[in-house]
Design a protein around this motif. Sequence first.
Motif, PDB file in Angstrom:
ATOM      1  N   ALA A 166      16.458  26.886 -62.867  1.00 15.17           N
ATOM      2  CA  ALA A 166      17.636  27.741 -62.778  1.00 15.17           C
ATOM      3  C   ALA A 166      18.879  26.935 -62.410  1.00 15.17           C
ATOM      4  CB  ALA A 166      17.406  28.848 -61.749  1.00 15.17           C
ATOM      5  N   ASP A 167      20.038  27.379 -62.923  1.00 16.33           N
ATOM      6  CA  ASP A 167      21.289  26.672 -62.625  1.00 16.33           C
ATOM      7  C   ASP A 167      22.086  27.358 -61.522  1.00 16.33           C
ATOM      8  OD1 ASP A 167      22.097  28.890 -64.025  1.00 16.33           O
ATOM      9  OD2 ASP A 167      23.028  27.802 -65.678  1.00 16.33           O
ATOM     10  N   SER A 224      18.444  32.375 -56.796  1.00 18.34           N
ATOM     11  CA  SER A 224      17.266  32.547 -57.643  1.00 18.34           C
ATOM     12  C   SER A 224      16.365  33.643 -57.101  1.00 18.34           C
ATOM     13  CB  SER A 224      16.480  31.232 -57.740  1.00 18.34           C
ATOM     14  OG  SER A 224      17.221  30.235 -58.395  1.00 18.34           O
ATOM     15  N   PRO A 232      24.411  32.931 -63.204  1.00 22.06           N
ATOM     16  CA  PRO A 232      23.983  31.720 -63.920  1.00 22.06           C
ATOM     17  C   PRO A 232      24.618  31.623 -65.303  1.00 22.06           C
ATOM     18  CG  PRO A 232      22.330  33.418 -64.163  1.00 22.06           C
ATOM     19  CD  PRO A 232      23.401  34.001 -63.271  1.00 22.06           C
ATOM     20  N   HIS A 233      24.553  30.438 -65.884  1.00 23.93           N
ATOM     21  CA  HIS A 233      24.944  30.248 -67.283  1.00 23.93           C
ATOM     22  C   HIS A 233      23.755  30.506 -68.207  1.00 23.93           C
ATOM     23  CE1 HIS A 233      28.867  28.661 -66.185  1.00 23.93           C
ATOM     24  NE2 HIS A 233      28.272  27.847 -65.324  1.00 23.93           N
ATOM     25  N   ASP A 234      22.579  30.140 -67.748  1.00 24.36           N
ATOM     26  CA  ASP A 234      21.359  30.329 -68.535  1.00 24.36           C
ATOM     27  C   ASP A 234      20.463  31.334 -67.807  1.00 24.36           C
ATOM     28  OD1 ASP A 234      19.126  30.199 -70.125  1.00 24.36           O
ATOM     29  OD2 ASP A 234      18.637  28.105 -69.669  1.00 24.36           O
ATOM     30  N   TRP A 235      20.252  32.486 -68.445  1.00 25.63           N
ATOM     31  CA  TRP A 235      19.467  33.555 -67.823  1.00 25.63           C
ATOM     32  C   TRP A 235      17.967  33.403 -68.036  1.00 25.63           C
ATOM     33  CZ3 TRP A 235      21.460  37.117 -64.543  1.00 25.63           C
ATOM     34  CH2 TRP A 235      22.854  37.283 -64.547  1.00 25.63           C
ATOM     35  N   THR A 236      17.549  32.533 -68.943  1.00 25.58           N
ATOM     36  CA  THR A 236      16.138  32.471 -69.326  1.00 25.58           C
ATOM     37  C   THR A 236      15.205  32.152 -68.155  1.00 25.58           C
ATOM     38  OG1 THR A 236      16.760  31.792 -71.561  1.00 25.58           O
ATOM     39  CG2 THR A 236      14.476  31.432 -70.903  1.00 25.58           C
ATOM     40  N   PRO A 237      15.461  31.095 -67.360  1.00 23.21           N
ATOM     41  CA  PRO A 237      14.537  30.816 -66.248  1.00 23.21           C
ATOM     42  C   PRO A 237      14.449  31.964 -65.246  1.00 23.21           C
ATOM     43  CG  PRO A 237      15.986  28.946 -66.643  1.00 23.21           C
ATOM     44  CD  PRO A 237      16.543  30.091 -67.438  1.00 23.21           C
ATOM     45  N   CYS A 257      12.389  34.833 -66.680  1.00 22.76           N
ATOM     46  CA  CYS A 257      10.967  34.468 -66.616  1.00 22.76           C
ATOM     47  C   CYS A 257      10.457  34.570 -65.181  1.00 22.76           C
ATOM     48  CB  CYS A 257      10.762  33.052 -67.139  1.00 22.76           C
ATOM     49  SG  CYS A 257      11.037  32.863 -68.911  1.00 22.76           S
TER      50      CYS A 257
END
Length: 309
Positions: A54-55, A61, A231-236, A239
């Motif tokens: 995660a970013d 998180s 976040p910029h990336d939601w994927t992690p 999941c």
Amino acid sequence: MSDRPASAPPIFEEEILPPGAPELTPARPDMLAFAALLTGSTALAVGPWFVRMADVGPIASGFWRMALAIPFLFLIARLSKQRIGRPAAALWGLIAVAGVFFALDLALWHEGILRTKLANATLFGNVSSFFFAAYGFLIARRLPSGKQSAALLLAGVGIALLLGRSYELSREHLLGDLLSLAAGVAYFVYMIAIERARLKLETWPTLALATVIGAACLLPVAQGMEGTVVPHDWTPLLCLAIGSQVVGQGLVVYAIGRLSPVVVGVVLLTQPLVSALVGFAAYGERMTAPDIAGALALAAALVLIRGRD
């Protein structure tokens, strides 16, 4: 499959029958619940990888793990026809305690991971499993049977073998070790509150309400300590929410309402084993002879604890 919580579930395998009732053969632990617990524990062991990917910060998180899971949890509760109803004040109190202490567990453990070795964090974070098993014997007012003692001993030996080579106490890691230990204690309180709440409320409403409270607790902490929450990336994070909170915690909460604390405690100790196996498969981390011996000890503990005394 009915998930109606029993009014007074047995702490161990045998139930006390009312006077005049026909004698029954002592039942084995619910094998469906045992399989659910093992699956949930495995899903939880994968969660730290998504935290690393995660970013956002570790506490953020934890917040998104809960927040993104909320609609899924309420949807599953509705589809499975598990109604929330109007919980009594005492039940609300248990759910609130569960939510607050689970939020505390995530915040402390995620911070601890950054300040100590991963092996130390895993070891100290899993003290809750031993505490929960001891809690089961305490409320049952009985000593562990021979088979239960052997299972706990094997589980302890397995954990020591898996983590012994990399375990280290030092001033550099002291803060992280203490944070991870405190997280394990917080998770123990969460497990007790969930176990008591499950006497009155079904799996998905219990977890959904506790998750709402936990997310509400973590958001201001993440904003105050880390600043960046979105976040910029939601994927992690998605999941993490589905794998750890919906699947992992959902199955664990279901099993806690149906299995004894000693069974739950031993099965949750398999998480370091799962981490070692995935590390071997994903990163080529070699498993040494002590690692394999530890895995076999944990497997033997599972075989013993699932059987009848």
